[in-house]
Design an enzyme around this catalytic site. Structure first.
Site, mmCIF file in Angstrom:
data_model
loop_
_atom_site.group_PDB
_atom_site.id
_atom_site.type_symbol
_atom_site.label_atom_id
_atom_site.label_comp_id
_atom_site.label_asym_id
_atom_site.label_seq_id
_atom_site.Cartn_x
_atom_site.Cartn_y
_atom_site.Cartn_z
ATOM 1 N N GLU A 178 -32.159 -16.291 3.740
ATOM 2 C CA GLU A 178 -32.131 -14.846 3.487
ATOM 3 C C GLU A 178 -33.422 -14.304 4.045
ATOM 4 O O GLU A 178 -34.488 -14.496 3.462
ATOM 5 C CB GLU A 178 -32.030 -14.575 1.980
ATOM 6 C CG GLU A 178 -31.761 -13.112 1.680
ATOM 7 C CD GLU A 178 -32.114 -12.716 0.266
ATOM 8 O OE1 GLU A 178 -32.745 -13.517 -0.448
ATOM 9 O OE2 GLU A 178 -31.775 -11.589 -0.115
ATOM 10 N N CYS A 237 -36.448 -7.069 1.571
ATOM 11 C CA CYS A 237 -36.004 -7.666 2.841
ATOM 12 C C CYS A 237 -35.120 -6.699 3.621
ATOM 13 O O CYS A 237 -35.026 -6.788 4.827
ATOM 14 C CB CYS A 237 -35.303 -8.992 2.595
ATOM 15 S SG CYS A 237 -33.872 -8.838 1.532
#
Lengths: 325, 398
Positions: B259, B293
């Site tokens: 991720e 993110c």
């Protein structure tokens, strides 16, 4: 298609920046339906976040005094008597007799036939007299009756008129009729300030609140007001937020400050402070004055005074000592 | 029309709620042990003061942790019925919820994020995530994976510093619910809440070896993800490190989940609800100091509403309250570490070079200590936005 708010800095309404928008019914409809929409998830989320602001110590004390000074102390009952109005006026002048430093409230709000009593009782106090008019609270009457109602209030000496919009006309899309009526009442007000009640609890969602806000601003409302207090829900944080955005946008477009009044359902100091936070962070610090923000309330004053004493004395005051209004 | 100024008085949450200890140690095979690595000091980014000394893992500690996880997987956790595993996970989730206030304050102290976010987002979401996966443990046969899905085995996991407890919960919850055991390496700058989570797991009676937490820097992370005793690696963090791990694991047959950073664009058309779109942009990029993110670091606005939208956006940015992360009214807290701050300052300089004077925001940047809202250590950055002249600009589009 979105209508972006145009830049010219001139008075709004018929002669100003929005002359084209209010030319006729169709232009008005095009303008109001061209306003950016309101996303209800987003507006409620922002309100919920603002409600987590933690207002403590001296900022709380300042907020309590600010809120007191912004109250339209209201009694709008069939059972109102001159005596009740006079005692309300005494409380409005000096909300907490043990603490003379507590500011007086902004105004006392009554039915038009009692405006004269309130004017008499408040003479020299600096507290304004507001009267509801235009077949309050439903607004279901003829234009002539509404104007006569307004005239009665003005003749009684009311310096502020709280009118209701014709929700039936608004909801059936007859924006021109609503606009014309506000303009007519504004004219009947003379020098009195005009607050226009949108009765947001009867409108169909936040988009309608924004449209009704703009409609009232275009027609010359000095203040846009959430509710009569007779319909639930009344003032909620997201609705007030949308209305604050409307006066902020009006100011961006015209340079004019118009006010907002949150009325109905605000009973606690905590709730009032949440509204002040919204005023502060959405419209801006300019609006933190009784000229531009009001609470329409009856029970709120008591809780503000109790909380104020708690801040100063470190303990709660019981209900017998400071009751509701 | 002179309105009185109304400043919000400081409303700090008590730092004492964090139950901060002077030292923390790695958690291996059901016990807190002295790690063989050089201890690190974790800082409060808001003050740059040392919060605690944290023991780190050596390569031998990684070996021991992986061996313990293997043993626990083969002997206890793997064979255990899902309904039994769920009991442990529900217990952990419940204690995370019960100790929410302590964890929120600890997270804010260690990470620098505002208490409003750790209190309202990180900790409740971590607990909810554990509850969610606890509920799946006995229903895996109905999850669309076939009638009797098997665990993968031993998982090695490395997590970032932006949501320390939440990332730990994201890794631990599903891995344990499915019958896997895990070796978790929290970020170097934010190890504390993961270690408290280990303590909660130990208190919940989680069998030794099922969860191991190894603090340390990148070297420990490399030792974990590269360990050949693992069946799977799960990594959340930078794209560069992700690529490195991908190269390292290629051909080993070990499974890998990455991720990575994916800074994204907000796109606003002229039919958008503008005020809420502004809020969306603000939440998208300034939530958690922008350390997300998928932070919306770029903004593409239809030209017909550009001027109005940017006016509203700049005005909204002005209302963000930068300051003490423990203050309940703070919207933007401290930047987690010196290197991160340097990166932001560098990007701010690039933004100024790209678009000098292109709006009111750059003047408020970069990173000057806020004069109006103390306290301020060097670890602060003012929120800001630039108007890019070309779409390839490093900042804004960076």
């Amino acid at each position: 298609m979105t209508t972006t708010v145009p830049a010219p800095r001139a008075a709004g309404g018929r002669d100003g920046a929005f002359a084209a928008a209010v030319r006729d019914d169709a232009s008005l409809r095009r303008f109001l339906h061209g306003l950016p929409g309101v996303d209800h998830v987003g507006v409620e989320r922002r309100s919920a976040t603002l409600a987590t602001r933690s207002i403590k110590k001296e900022s709380k004390l300042q907020a309590l005094d600010m809120a007191i000074s912004m109250i339209d102390l209201t009694t709008l009952e069939g059972a109102d008597t001159p005596g009740k109005v006079r005692s309300l006026c005494a409380q409005a002048r000096r909300p907490d007799p043990d603490h003379p430093e507590v500011p007086s409230v902004a105004a006392v709000c009554v039915y038009p036939d009692l405006a004269g009593v309130a004017v008499e009782a408040l003479r020299g106090s600096g507290v304004a007299v507001a009267a509801v008019a235009t077949a309050f609270p439903s607004g279901r009457s003829s234009r002539a009756v509404k104007l006569a109602d307004t005239a009665l209030a003005v003749e009684g000496g009311a310096g502020e008129i709280d009118m209701v919009i014709d929700r039936g006309a608004f909801l059936t899309g007859r924006y021109g009729a609503v606009y014309d009526e506000i303009v007519a009442v504004k004219e009947a007000c003379g020098s009195a300030h005009l607050k226009v009640i949108l009765e947001t609890g009867e409108l169909a969602g936040y988009d309608d609140v924004r449209r009704a806000s703009w409609l009232a601003l275009l027609a010359g409302a000095d203040v846009i007001k959430t509710s009569t207090g007779k319909v639930s829900p009344a003032a909620t944080l997201p609705v007030v937020q949308v209305m604050l955005q409307a006066v902020r946008d009006w100011h961006r477009a015209t340079g004019e400050h118009r006010g907002v009044k949150a009325a109905g359902g605000i009973r606690t100091a905590k709730d009032a402070i949440r509204h002040l936070v919204a005023v502060h962070e959405i419209a801006g610090a300019d609006w933190l004055t009784p000229e531009l923000f009001r609470f329409g309330a009856s029970a709120l004053l008591g809780d503000l005074l109790r909380q104020r004493r708690t801040q100063l004395e470190g303990h709660y005051t019981d209900r017998d000592h400071i009751g509701g209004a | 029309m002179a309105a009185p100024s109304w400043e919000y008085a400081p409303a700090p949450e008590s730092a004492a709620l964090a139950n901060l200890k002077p030292a923390y140690r790695p958690f291996v095979d059901g016990e807190f042990v002295d790690g063989g690595g050089e201890p690190l000091k974790t800082l409060n980014p808001a003050t740059e003061e040392v919060l605690a000394e944290v023991g780190t893992a050596s390569t031998e500690d990684v070996d021991r942790a992986v061996a313990a996880a293997r043993r626990a997987y083969e002997q206890v956790w793997g064979p255990m019925p899902g309904a039994e595993r769920a009991k442990y996970l529900f217990r952990i989730a419940r204690v995370v919820a019960e100790r929410a206030r302590e964890l929120a304050v600890l997270e804010t102290l260690d990470n620098g994020k505002p208490i409003r976010e750790s209190r309202d987002v990180d900790v409740p979401t971590a607990s909810a995530h554990l509850f969610h996966h606890a509920g799946w443990a006995d229903k895996l046969g109905y999850a669309g994976l076939g009638p009797d899905p098997r665990p993968v085995g031993v998982v090695g996991s490395v997590i970032p510093w932006n949501f320390p407890l939440l990332m730990a919960a994201w890794k631990i919850g599903p891995a344990l619910a499915c019958g896997n055991t895990i070796v978790l390496k929290p970020a170097e700058t934010t190890p504390l809440t993961a270690l408290v989570l280990a303590e909660i797991a130990a208190d919940a009676g989680l069998p030794p070896g099922v969860l191991n937490v190894l603090p340390g820097a990148g070297d420990v992370g490399a030792a974990v993800v590269g360990h050949d005793g693992l069946d799977k690696v799960a990594f959340t963090g930078s794209t560069d490190v992700g690529k490195e791990i991908q190269r390292r694991l290629a051909g080993t047959g070990r499974r890998l989940t990455l991720e990575l950073g994916g800074k994204a664009a907000n796109i606003v058309y002229d039919d958008a609800p503008l005020d809420q779109a502004v809020d969306g942009v603000v939440d998208g990029i300034f939530f958690n100091q922008g350390h997300v993110c998928c932070a919306g670091s770029r903004l593409l606005v239809q030209e017909s509403i550009e001027q109005e939208f940017m006016e509203l956006l700049h005005a909204r940015i002005e209302t963000l309250r930068v300051g003490d992360p423990l203050d309940k009214n703070t919207d933007v807290g401290a930047i987690n570490s010196r290197p991160q701050l340097d990166k932001i300052v560098d990007l701010a300089a690039a933004g100024d070079a790209e678009a000098p004077g292109a709006g009111p925001a750059p003047a408020r940047c970069p990173n000057a200590a806020s004069s109006s809202r103390p306290p301020c250590s060097p670890a602060w950055s003012r929120p800001c936005a630039w108007r890019a002249r070309r779409s390839s600009a490093r900042c804004s589009p960076c």
